[in-house]
Design an enzyme around this catalytic site. Structure first.
Site, PDB file in Angstrom:
ATOM      1  N   GLU A 165      29.385  35.822  24.909  1.00 13.53           N
ATOM      2  CA  GLU A 165      29.137  34.403  25.154  1.00 13.53           C
ATOM      3  C   GLU A 165      29.402  33.579  23.906  1.00 13.53           C
ATOM      4  OE1 GLU A 165      26.574  33.837  22.970  1.00 13.53           O
ATOM      5  OE2 GLU A 165      26.361  35.998  22.855  1.00 13.53           O
ATOM      6  N   GLY A 307      27.655  37.108  18.309  1.00 13.91           N
ATOM      7  CA  GLY A 307      27.955  36.824  19.707  1.00 13.91           C
ATOM      8  C   GLY A 307      29.431  37.032  19.982  1.00 13.91           C
ATOM      9  N   GLU A 308      29.958  36.268  20.936  1.00 13.91           N
ATOM     10  CA  GLU A 308      31.374  36.272  21.331  1.00 13.91           C
ATOM     11  C   GLU A 308      31.920  37.656  21.672  1.00 13.91           C
ATOM     12  OE1 GLU A 308      34.122  36.188  17.282  1.00 13.91           O
ATOM     13  OE2 GLU A 308      33.017  34.343  17.730  1.00 13.91           O
ATOM     14  N   ALA A 309      31.047  38.584  22.084  1.00 16.49           N
ATOM     15  CA  ALA A 309      31.416  39.957  22.469  1.00 16.49           C
ATOM     16  C   ALA A 309      31.860  40.809  21.296  1.00 16.49           C
ATOM     17  CB  ALA A 309      32.498  39.969  23.553  1.00 16.49           C
TER      18      ALA A 309
END
Length: 344
Positions: A165, A307-309
């Site tokens: 996300e 975050g951001e995978a």
């Protein structure tokens, strides 16, 4: 299965939970039997062995594969961000989405290393959710449609789905979800997020406590917790987790925010996230508490909080290692190596 495009209510979401496929016990048994035959002491590859069996179980085949990992990053903006809960302004969400598209983010480099497809899903960035401390973040239709949007990210033929996300304010939303689902003061669940100081973190906790108190009478329903305290990108992740289960696609969750979205599905049905593995322990302190609640053990603890995978993609690399050993090692018979001595 109900078409994801048609879902616009929580009743339709709940109906999907009535037909969740079970794990493939036959594939699991075959994978475990192979592990017992490989040229190594039993259990000596630790969780790499478990990961290979887990992949086979949910892919429904042996040997398992990680030839087509797919990374989905959902981006959304939060109304609560206007109250200074993050070190960064809300416009950074859209700026980072452009960075993903241009290939300049950490997740781009990790996807390249893992040979994984990356798709970024924007969730109405120009229309942040409402401020949860003053009212529900979303109405039911908005939340259900966000979940449906996430469901559509689960394409056929994916070996494993890595979820992530992007959204300024989403650690506030994640902490609020945990408070709404499990109770306790917000101070048990909040952390520095993007790097706020102790004073702003205390204000972040105060706003979450205010939001939970405002919505308290509706928090006995996990989907109401999601719509009132969550965000569109977290709803989309919850939808993707549900769709992946229906498609029997194994899922790697990223950090705190992703796991909080998964907790909503877990609260609806504790077995509904059995196909999910948490990739890493976030530096956000609430993540460790949440993992205990879910009975999940993350793969690694690297102090990540991006975050951001990014953590999920590290997990994909570990899956590749697990599959390489599981599929490529010789058995004792093939290598003419003596197996463990029989007792007696």
């Amino acid at each position: 299965m109900t078409s994801a495009e048609a879902i616009a209510s929580f009743d339709e979401i709940r109906a999907l939970l009535n037909d969740l496929p079970a794990a493939d016990g036959v594939a699991a048994a075959i994978a475990r039997d192979r592990q017992a035959e490989l040229t190594k002491p039993a259990g000596s590859l630790g969780r790499l062995e478990d990961l290979a069996v887990w992949l086979a179980t949910w892919q429904g085949r042996n040997p398992p594969s990680v030839e087509r990992p797919y990374t989905a990053v959902f981006a959304g903006n939060h109304g609560i961000a206007q109250k200074g809960v993050s070190a960064y302004p809300a416009e950074v969400t859209a700026q980072m989405v452009k960075n993903f598209i241009d290939g300049g983010a950490a997740v781009n480099q990790l996807c390249s290393l893992a040979n994984a497809d990356l798709r970024v899903y924007e969730m109405a960035l120009e229309e942040p959710t409402a401020d949860m401390s003053e009212g529900p973040a979303m109405d039911e239709e908005d939340c259900a449609r966000a979940m449906a949007y996430g469901m559509m990210a689960v394409e056929s033929g994916i070996d494993v789905l890595a979820l992530g996300e992007m959204g300024i304010g989403n650690t506030t939303s994640a902490a609020a979800l945990c408070c709404g689902l499990y109770g306790g003061p917000a101070s048990d669940w909040v952390g520095p997020g993007t790097g706020i100081d102790a004073e702003r973190m205390a204000e972040k906790a105060r706003l979450i406590d205010q939001a939970v108190a405002l919505h308290r009478d509706s928090l006995n329903d996990p989907l109401e917790v999601l719509r009132r305290l969550g965000g569109r990108e977290l709803a989309a992740i919850a939808g993707a987790i549900l769709a992946a289960r229906l498609a029997r696609t194994p899922v790697l969750l990223d950090g705190y925010a992703c796991t909080a979205a998964a907790a909503v599905i877990h609260a609806l049905d504790p077995q509904a996230i059995d196909h999910c593995v948490v990739s890493h322990v976030s530096a956000e302190p609430g993540h460790k508490h949440l993992l205990k609640r879910l009975g999940k053990e993350a793969l690694v603890d690297l102090g990540l909080r991006l975050g951001e995978a990014s953590g999920a993609m590290v997990g994909v690399l570990l899956l590749k290692a697990a599959v390489a050993c599981h599929n490529g090692m010789a058995t004792f018979a093939e290598a003419a190596v003596s197996g463990p001595s029989e007792a007696g």
